[in-house]
Design a protein around this motif. Structure first.
Motif, mmCIF file in Angstrom:
data_model
loop_
_atom_site.group_PDB
_atom_site.id
_atom_site.type_symbol
_atom_site.label_atom_id
_atom_site.label_comp_id
_atom_site.label_asym_id
_atom_site.label_seq_id
_atom_site.Cartn_x
_atom_site.Cartn_y
_atom_site.Cartn_z
ATOM 1 N N LEU A 195 0.825 -1.200 0.000
ATOM 2 C CA LEU A 195 0.000 0.000 0.000
ATOM 3 C C LEU A 195 0.868 1.264 0.000
ATOM 4 C CD1 LEU A 195 -2.783 -0.985 2.568
ATOM 5 C CD2 LEU A 195 -3.034 -0.801 0.089
ATOM 6 N N LYS A 218 -6.056 1.279 -6.537
ATOM 7 C CA LYS A 218 -5.509 0.179 -5.752
ATOM 8 C C LYS A 218 -6.630 -0.781 -5.371
ATOM 9 C CE LYS A 218 -3.700 3.628 -4.831
ATOM 10 N NZ LYS A 218 -3.425 4.873 -5.627
ATOM 11 N N VAL A 266 -11.482 5.281 0.269
ATOM 12 C CA VAL A 266 -11.375 3.853 0.580
ATOM 13 C C VAL A 266 -12.785 3.264 0.592
ATOM 14 C CG1 VAL A 266 -10.589 2.151 2.261
ATOM 15 C CG2 VAL A 266 -9.327 4.300 1.977
ATOM 16 N N TYR A 321 -8.760 3.464 -3.231
ATOM 17 C CA TYR A 321 -8.501 2.108 -2.743
ATOM 18 C C TYR A 321 -9.851 1.385 -2.662
ATOM 19 C CZ TYR A 321 -4.153 4.324 -1.258
ATOM 20 O OH TYR A 321 -2.976 5.028 -1.242
#
Length: 407
Positions: free
Chosen positions: A14, A24, A91, A117
């Motif tokens: 990460l 990601k 995220v 992410y």
């Protein structure tokens, strides 16, 4: 919730991709620690001085976020919370819960302030479909439950004074899912947790996905596969065995169910590799289960066949270390694993013990048929007879190898 267990390899990944334009993606079987990893990542950012307002973290399995299951609502929710003129960390956990989630991600990618992410549990979504869903570049971290090194350094284990061998026995018994560390002294609750997790994976990632009506048949296929890790998989044989035991099925159905079980990341497939010709073989493969505790739950004889269980652990560790892993085919024999990474090849044989001369000779003989100079290693639980043979074959204790630094 107990204290976090450090996942240094995944955290380093990460960190390496932090701030880069690519999306990601963290994929992995349910409850392997994806959410916790990203929570640790976000906590680390705050500890380093990142304003918490710049971190937008959402778990789409949280019922409180049901209103955001519409992709437009999710996009609006995120955009309204972006802090202008600086990097924002977006995220989104279990993003597969949002139909057309790719529209959200692709739109956010157009905003240079967004560092994105996402996580998901289903391999169909997070692998085979991902390249077509995400129009821009993405990188994927394929996450597994705890390695033996992570397990043995976890806080509930540390301080108990267990030998490495006793700790490994606990690892095989409890399994590698992080929450199992909190259930070390409650065998009944631990078993119930594993059963609940298995049921959840089956229902959410296999049954619903493939619209399977014969759930009991799917469970039987899973149990057969768990009992035969390390053996070549024959859908025909599985279908015939289940039919002979009174539950009629066919090869096509078994094939479909095996695809569903690998798609859920409950099982992983290792294709056969022609060592001499350096290519994968289309026919037959072996399957390995994602966790030794689940194998113990599902297998008909979990206490037996230690060699195959050990083989399963080594296979998963090789995946963690970034290798593509195959079953090696040589003339008149087989090598447990051919591990390839960046053009480098390593060969591994796995045996609970090679103290018996016949066993030792069998494990080494397959290596003698390989005509190259790549590393060749026998991994065993033995503490005696280790070292390097005159032919350059390394014989190493598997627990030391598991606890060593990835190479």
């Amino acid at each position: 919730m107990g204290p976090y267990i450090e996942r240094p390899q995944y955290m380093a990944w990460l960190r390496r991709w932090e701030g880069k334009e690519t999306v990601k993606v963290v994929s992995g079987v349910r409850r392997c620690g994806k959410s916790t990893l990203l929570r640790m990542f976000c906590d680390a950012l705050v500890d380093e001085g990142v304003d918490p307002r710049r971190i937008i973290s959402l778990n789409m399995e949280d019922i409180a976020l049901d209103a955001l299951s519409d992709y437009r609502a999710l996009y609006d929710h995120i955009v309204q919370r972006l802090v202008p003129d600086c990097r924002n960390y977006v995220v989104i956990d279990e993003i597969q819960q949002v139909p057309h989630f790719e529209k959200v991600v692709n739109s956010l990618r157009l905003n240079p302030s967004c560092d994105i992410y996402i996580t998901g549990s289903n391999a169909y979504l997070m692998a085979s479909e991902l390249a077509t869903l995400l129009t821009g570049r993405y990188v994927e971290l394929k996450m597994l439950p705890l390695s033996f090194a992570e397990f043995s350094s976890g806080s509930p284990v540390v301080g108990r004074g267990l030998s490495l061998e006793d700790t490994f026995g606990l690892y095989l018994s409890l399994g590698s899912f992080p929450y199992m560390m909190q259930l070390m002294d409650d065998a009944q609750t631990a078993r119930e947790y594993l059963q609940d997790m298995f049921n959840s994976i089956m229902l959410k990632d296999v049954v619903q996905r493939l619209r399977i009506a014969e759930v009991s048949l799917l469970q039987r296929v899973a149990r057969v596969l768990a009992s035969s890790v390390g053996s070549l998989v024959s859908p025909t044989k599985i279908a015939n065995t289940i039919t002979s035991n009174g539950q009629k099925t066919d090869v096509k159905t078994v094939d479909k169910y095996i695809d569903g079980l690998t798609g859920s990341l409950l099982f992983y497939e290792a294709s056969r590799w022609d060592v001499r010709g350096r290519h994968a073989l289309a026919r037959q493969s072996k399957l390995y289960i994602v966790d030794p505790g689940l194998r113990r739950l599902l297998a008909a004889s979990p206490a037996s066949e230690l060699g195959h269980v050990l083989e399963n652990v080594v296979y998963l560790e090789l995946l963690r270390r970034g290798f593509s892993v195959y079953v090696g085919v040589v003339e008149g024999g087989e090598i447990d694993f051919v591990a390839e990474r960046g053009g480098e090849i390593r060969y591994f044989q796995v045996s609970a013990s090679v103290m018996d001369e016949a066993t030792r000779a069998r494990e080494l003989t397959a290596f003698f048929k390989v005509r190259d100079n790549f590393d060749k290693t026998v991994l065993t639980l033995d503490r005696l007879g280790l070292g390097t043979t005159p032919e350059g074959i390394r014989i190493q204790n598997v627990l030391d190898w598991l606890c060593g630094q990835p190479q």
